[in-house]
Design a protein around this motif. Sequence first.
Motif, PDB file in Angstrom:
ATOM      1  N   VAL A   1      -9.590  -8.863   5.994  1.00 17.01           N
ATOM      2  CA  VAL A   1      -9.416  -8.572   7.346  1.00 17.01           C
ATOM      3  C   VAL A   1     -10.805  -7.282   7.257  1.00 17.01           C
ATOM      4  O   VAL A   1     -11.330  -7.440   8.337  1.00 17.01           O
ATOM      5  CB  VAL A   1      -8.457  -7.761   8.294  1.00 17.01           C
ATOM      6  N   ILE A   2     -10.822  -7.284   6.106  1.00 23.32           N
ATOM      7  CA  ILE A   2     -12.492  -6.419   6.084  1.00 23.32           C
ATOM      8  C   ILE A   2     -13.378  -6.938   5.333  1.00 23.32           C
ATOM      9  O   ILE A   2     -14.157  -6.511   5.505  1.00 23.32           O
ATOM     10  CB  ILE A   2     -12.163  -4.879   5.116  1.00 23.32           C
ATOM     11  N   GLY A   3     -13.119  -7.828   5.120  1.00 22.15           N
ATOM     12  CA  GLY A   3     -14.300  -8.875   4.584  1.00 22.15           C
ATOM     13  C   GLY A   3     -14.209  -8.631   2.854  1.00 22.15           C
ATOM     14  O   GLY A   3     -13.943  -8.384   2.473  1.00 22.15           O
ATOM     15  N   ASN A   4     -15.837  -8.859   2.366  1.00 20.57           N
ATOM     16  CA  ASN A   4     -16.320  -8.097   1.031  1.00 20.57           C
ATOM     17  C   ASN A   4     -15.978  -7.134   0.896  1.00 20.57           C
ATOM     18  O   ASN A   4     -16.470  -6.302   1.913  1.00 20.57           O
ATOM     19  CB  ASN A   4     -17.171  -9.181   0.582  1.00 20.57           C
ATOM     20  N   ILE A   5     -15.306  -6.728  -0.361  1.00 23.63           N
ATOM     21  CA  ILE A   5     -15.606  -5.565  -0.257  1.00 23.63           C
ATOM     22  C   ILE A   5     -17.083  -4.591  -0.917  1.00 23.63           C
ATOM     23  O   ILE A   5     -16.836  -5.541  -1.692  1.00 23.63           O
ATOM     24  CB  ILE A   5     -14.388  -4.639  -1.734  1.00 23.63           C
ATOM     25  N   ARG A   6     -17.336  -3.742  -0.652  1.00 26.45           N
ATOM     26  CA  ARG A   6     -18.756  -2.947  -1.478  1.00 26.45           C
ATOM     27  C   ARG A   6     -18.401  -1.463  -2.278  1.00 26.45           C
ATOM     28  O   ARG A   6     -18.854  -1.570  -2.570  1.00 26.45           O
ATOM     29  CB  ARG A   6     -19.488  -2.649   0.361  1.00 26.45           C
ATOM     30  N   MET A   7     -17.297  -0.832  -0.617  1.00 24.94           N
ATOM     31  CA  MET A   7     -17.849   0.883  -1.989  1.00 24.94           C
ATOM     32  C   MET A   7     -15.831   1.053  -1.642  1.00 24.94           C
ATOM     33  O   MET A   7     -15.363   0.764  -0.375  1.00 24.94           O
ATOM     34  CB  MET A   7     -17.776   1.708  -0.900  1.00 24.94           C
ATOM     35  N   VAL A   8     -15.763   1.660  -2.695  1.00 24.48           N
ATOM     36  CA  VAL A   8     -14.194   2.194  -2.629  1.00 24.48           C
ATOM     37  C   VAL A   8     -14.553   3.775  -3.136  1.00 24.48           C
ATOM     38  O   VAL A   8     -15.330   4.425  -3.986  1.00 24.48           O
ATOM     39  CB  VAL A   8     -13.360   1.545  -3.748  1.00 24.48           C
ATOM     40  N   MET A   9     -14.261   4.374  -2.255  1.00 24.52           N
ATOM     41  CA  MET A   9     -13.342   6.281  -1.894  1.00 24.52           C
ATOM     42  C   MET A   9     -12.297   6.354  -2.385  1.00 24.52           C
ATOM     43  O   MET A   9     -11.181   6.253  -2.087  1.00 24.52           O
ATOM     44  CB  MET A   9     -14.074   6.733  -1.692  1.00 24.52           C
ATOM     45  N   GLY A  10     -11.819   6.689  -3.465  1.00 19.38           N
ATOM     46  CA  GLY A  10     -10.358   7.526  -3.982  1.00 19.38           C
ATOM     47  C   GLY A  10     -10.480   8.993  -4.462  1.00 19.38           C
ATOM     48  O   GLY A  10     -11.913   9.578  -5.392  1.00 19.38           O
ATOM     49  N   GLU A  11      -9.762   9.495  -4.079  1.00 18.87           N
ATOM     50  CA  GLU A  11      -9.842  11.016  -4.199  1.00 18.87           C
ATOM     51  C   GLU A  11      -8.176  11.329  -4.427  1.00 18.87           C
ATOM     52  O   GLU A  11      -6.873  10.908  -3.838  1.00 18.87           O
ATOM     53  CB  GLU A  11     -10.037  11.901  -3.619  1.00 18.87           C
ATOM     54  N   TYR A  12      -7.717  12.579  -5.112  1.00 20.26           N
ATOM     55  CA  TYR A  12      -6.373  12.780  -5.684  1.00 20.26           C
ATOM     56  C   TYR A  12      -6.523  14.169  -6.137  1.00 20.26           C
ATOM     57  O   TYR A  12      -6.619  14.704  -7.018  1.00 20.26           O
ATOM     58  CB  TYR A  12      -5.684  12.128  -6.712  1.00 20.26           C
TER      59      TYR A  12
END
Lengths: 383, 383, 383, 383
Positions: D154-165
């Motif tokens: 559904v979102i295609g090839n992944i380019r960026m990942v932003m994670g925070e906690y």
Amino acid sequence: MSARLKYGMVGGGPGAFIGAVHRAAIRLNNEADLVCGNFSYLESECNEACAELGVDPARSYYTFEEMAKAEGAREDKIDWVVIVTPNFFHYPAAKAFLEQGINVVCEKPLCFSVEQGLDLKRIAKANGCLFAVTYTYTGHVMTREARQLVRDGVIGNIRMVMGEYPQDWLLDALETITEDNKPWRADPKLSGRGASVADLGTHIENWVHYVTGLKIEKLACNLDVFGEGGVLDNNVEALIKFKGGATGMYWTSQVAIGFDNALKVRIFGDKGTLEFVQEENNYLKVSPRGKPPQIYSRGSGYLTDEAKKYVRVPTGHPEGLTEAYANIYLDFAAAVRDKKAGLMVNEEDYGYPTLEQGIGGVEFYNKCVDSHEAGAAWVTLDD
Amino acid sequence: MSARLKYGMVGGGPGAFIGAVHRAAIRLNNEADLVCGNFSYLESECNEACAELGVDPARSYYTFEEMAKAEGAREDKIDWVVIVTPNFFHYPAAKAFLEQGINVVCEKPLCFSVEQGLDLKRIAKANGCLFAVTYTYTGHVMTREARQLVRDGVIGNIRMVMGEYPQDWLLDALETITEDNKPWRADPKLSGRGASVADLGTHIENWVHYVTGLKIEKLACNLDVFGEGGVLDNNVEALIKFKGGATGMYWTSQVAIGFDNALKVRIFGDKGTLEFVQEENNYLKVSPRGKPPQIYSRGSGYLTDEAKKYVRVPTGHPEGLTEAYANIYLDFAAAVRDKKAGLMVNEEDYGYPTLEQGIGGVEFYNKCVDSHEAGAAWVTLDD
Amino acid sequence: MSARLKYGMVGGGPGAFIGAVHRAAIRLNNEADLVCGNFSYLESECNEACAELGVDPARSYYTFEEMAKAEGAREDKIDWVVIVTPNFFHYPAAKAFLEQGINVVCEKPLCFSVEQGLDLKRIAKANGCLFAVTYTYTGHVMTREARQLVRDGVIGNIRMVMGEYPQDWLLDALETITEDNKPWRADPKLSGRGASVADLGTHIENWVHYVTGLKIEKLACNLDVFGEGGVLDNNVEALIKFKGGATGMYWTSQVAIGFDNALKVRIFGDKGTLEFVQEENNYLKVSPRGKPPQIYSRGSGYLTDEAKKYVRVPTGHPEGLTEAYANIYLDFAAAVRDKKAGLMVNEEDYGYPTLEQGIGGVEFYNKCVDSHEAGAAWVTLDD
Amino acid sequence: MSARLKYGMVGGGPGAFIGAVHRAAIRLNNEADLVCGNFSYLESECNEACAELGVDPARSYYTFEEMAKAEGAREDKIDWVVIVTPNFFHYPAAKAFLEQGINVVCEKPLCFSVEQGLDLKRIAKANGCLFAVTYTYTGHVMTREARQLVRDGVIGNIRMVMGEYPQDWLLDALETITEDNKPWRADPKLSGRGASVADLGTHIENWVHYVTGLKIEKLACNLDVFGEGGVLDNNVEALIKFKGGATGMYWTSQVAIGFDNALKVRIFGDKGTLEFVQEENNYLKVSPRGKPPQIYSRGSGYLTDEAKKYVRVPTGHPEGLTEAYANIYLDFAAAVRDKKAGLMVNEEDYGYPTLEQGIGGVEFYNKCVDSHEAGAAWVTLDD
């Protein structure tokens, strides 16, 4: 560890969502065990449910009458029965258990008429029984916080109350209803005079009363029946006047596209405003006059002690529906233990919604239907 | 570049917030210049305002009657007058300019009675004048998007409309009102029979009508006057029945703590729902039946062409109040140019809110007051 | 009314969005008039723009050099020039006007290198010129509120800064780029060494510096070029260490699907946290330690006096991009007037972003590219 | 009804929040019973906990070694042990039970070093044991939905990942720490080399890996120790490069005022974006390229079948932390039953986070500390 408590269930058999939630909530608290049930009037279904739930086959009952009689006669009788049947069973089932001296937890709406409700009240009193009506959303921590903030005067004198409870699940259901295949919710004989107004409207009415103590003086109400398969009201609008001068509007809908289960209540005082949204039950918006609105978060150190009592997991770790039911059962079990210990029990002090509040809901929805039938005219509630 | 247009202003002098917004909006469009005004009935104040605004002192007028007459007689007369006075001046001022054949832009509520409104309509027609009523929120891009989506059938047949408009600014104002120091808004002779219901209620009524085309059949309305200094209604609740079967509820308040200017309208159809929140005017929530709710963003490529016409800056760069007014003026100036060019002008086609809509608002708030005075009974609107 | 000011524009011709915004912002303030321009290097386009904008044809210039020289020689020369060209013109154009003693307002990023920036600084000082760099988001009322709250110690000593600025508009643009049809933004010779890092990154860097006064000590930065047509960076991640011990992360993207123009900065101190979201510029989230988060609303009575100075319309009536620019021009015009009146002008006191801040942005993005070229290694900024 | 399962617990004694959550989650599922435990190394505390929890006093153990040996020798041995101790016990306790052929459920971070993790893996394999690591947030329905949407392209090839906690609870805790009164979390010997990076960072790392399958190639990481009482990292920033070209940033904090437990991950592909916020775990934001962002709601008909399997209560009735744990136990119990039935069990197919994922987290946080100790330099992860 105190001695464990025992309970039975009427209704809540295979496929019944709400019965499963009650059982899960009681398991969360881990102080009471399910020991008997009338999960279905079909013997095989009832027996299967008992097997599935670990209930002794000897205590699988095929009618609530039989169950009430048998359990009432046991020395190790249940500490309470949970009634989670279609609406029309609430009154006779509750009555049967009360007459055996068994405490009752019953789903809302309590029953069909105020007369039925008063009858239950009389019998409960005569037999010294406790009675909780599971208005779910009173169980949320932030509901308790809201109630305490009102009691502490944080929002001052209440002027307006805006309550709404839109859902959209009925849209699909409506399309599958035929004369031969009608769910109990679509049959006035089985569900009562009101549908959305009883199922959802009583939640608003009770939440507002529970948190503020306000009583409705009069109301004008319009009921809509949208859709081809519609029989009973699925959209309800009411103007409300409370005793003491506050006013308000209530709206419920089962055909409001885009809304899941969106109970929202805003209470406006002369010093501040509270806003509670059930789908975001871990938060409460508190707006003091002349200051920026604040977002209270469940589990935070600044909550009132009354709310903190019900916090199970730290702030930021969401609690939800099951915890709300569990909190009501926490209150009810405390009252049951105190009664068993021979203490005086004033049910209002324990936090769970009482039979009185159940009757209030029944009056509310009947008056809404009365108003609608009179052309959405104003009708006055009894004192 | 087309020839620039010229306008004058009645009201909007020193300290008057809304007059400044009208002028700023017109400057945004950069196609018309302020050339005359009656900014105050005090000569010195009016002259100062003219100096401040670059208006020729010879066209500083101390009454609207004088201004209408003088401007009406000029060859290079103004293309329109903007009326941004307290409510009680709207009718006589509009009348004076229409009688001189001058187009009018007037703030809402248009006037005190439907009779006054029909009178303006008659005179406007007789003199071939254009007339816009500045229901601000019709100017937002996402209002235009909402209207087009309704017209395109995206949400199907409309069933319910929920409109609300809470503010809290009056709380402080109420405390400073004395019998000797009463603002015009607190004096029924100067503001009309309704306050919140006229000031805010007409915004809801118009926005709903503008976007959906729905007309109200009847309503039941309660007006509250909260606070010591309160004279006119500052909290209003109404049940609405529309022609064709849709129902709704409207709520306005000037004493709802924690709310700034929170016009919010939700329109529920049998295929989907639209939700517009004025304070988040760059977005529109669109919930199609059976699919997840979507957040439309102003300036995006997927908007309708009708909405795209009004986009000034790219998506994600907020537009606000001034752009909303500017869009109304964009529409009005287009009609003015077409009329000057000798074209047939059907005002409904241009997008700005018309005199007809102004009269609709006046009927609405008067009927609300009628209902309230009859004990919040149901009253029927005229066809 | 004080005497009106006069300005000219370089760039901002037909179809250039940002030039139109500058002009609209200046019109909002209504204290300066556009009197000359070099809107295009094509004579016909420039003349048309002048006609469209009401500029005297005699002051339509076809190069910025010609415009600087001609305007510098006039007695009634412009009070400032606005430079809104592609990036590579910023430095030579600014230089040309400064050398004529004309004040400059220039878009960001200021120029290609720190050396260019220092050169402009030297010339500006030598010629006594004022210089503003239009870091747009410093103009929002709630940016001013944030700055004042930091200065007032409301959030204590700053520990962390999280800044992000995702957009997604480039996705479509990327697909239309060919070697023969390359926009200036995709050509390093015309736009500089960085794209997203310069266009968006400098906004984060400046907003943080503007509000907190923090200076970056060192950074490690990764640049991504996603998509077939990609030439320059369109996604940037950086670790930041500030002088004094605070740390942070900055992220910009032009290919972040679902984000319009979502500048968001969170500043964490040991006493509280501030959160500003550009797309919701009328609000500021303020979280004091140990208390519930608060939502400040533009225009409210509890704002600082510093922020209140810039409020144009009451709370709840949204302001947006144009008002942000207008506030920067309000500050700049005040400095221009003071300079004309012969007063000492310390540019830092007026609120607009200075040449110094423009140079800071140029250093920031160059160091980001340096870091990337060294394998995202840590690089130290100059003192 | 299938035969009930049996489990024991190491840790989770009086006052230990997370042990209680595990037990509540297992009760929610109602398919396994707690039958033994080493709730404390203090005999009296352990015995009290057993009494409180209905555990046979004969199965109250005072060391995990004793418990592993005794349970391993029983015919009716437990089906699994739950390890919810301070971190330093994870490895030896898990090892002891694996050596007895007992399946293990262990809290994260799994252990102190990759070597320890590989050791556990070897022993688990040799003894045919199942092993789950309770990365809580993999249990949310909308996490499962996110994973399925990624798998469905559904979102295609992944380019960026932003994670925070970010959290802020440590602020108060820091102030009470003294050399003599140090909680295990503040002692590297008891908690491991990393604090926030291990406790929170592994949640981000795992959630991203669980949902996307991405593996980290290298990272650069900065650890901060804010506050007087600070010993271990309480604020962590990392740049991430994934195998295959995607990039990202991770941030965790225990001193971010105003944030409760705000895990948030955004995954950007070339066709769309997913956004999951743990505190709003009943929703998932899905933004398809070129279309408006959508809000998916847990329980809705449009969810994938994979997600629907885990829905317990209808849409709009919130689920939370306990349900997330319960879903992990649902998966794990299914694997346990299949193994008992003699079926081949591929742990990856059941949905719970595996030992492999536990080791991944240990490598991640150790590499973060390595990077920090090398001046936040880039370090490469093992294949």
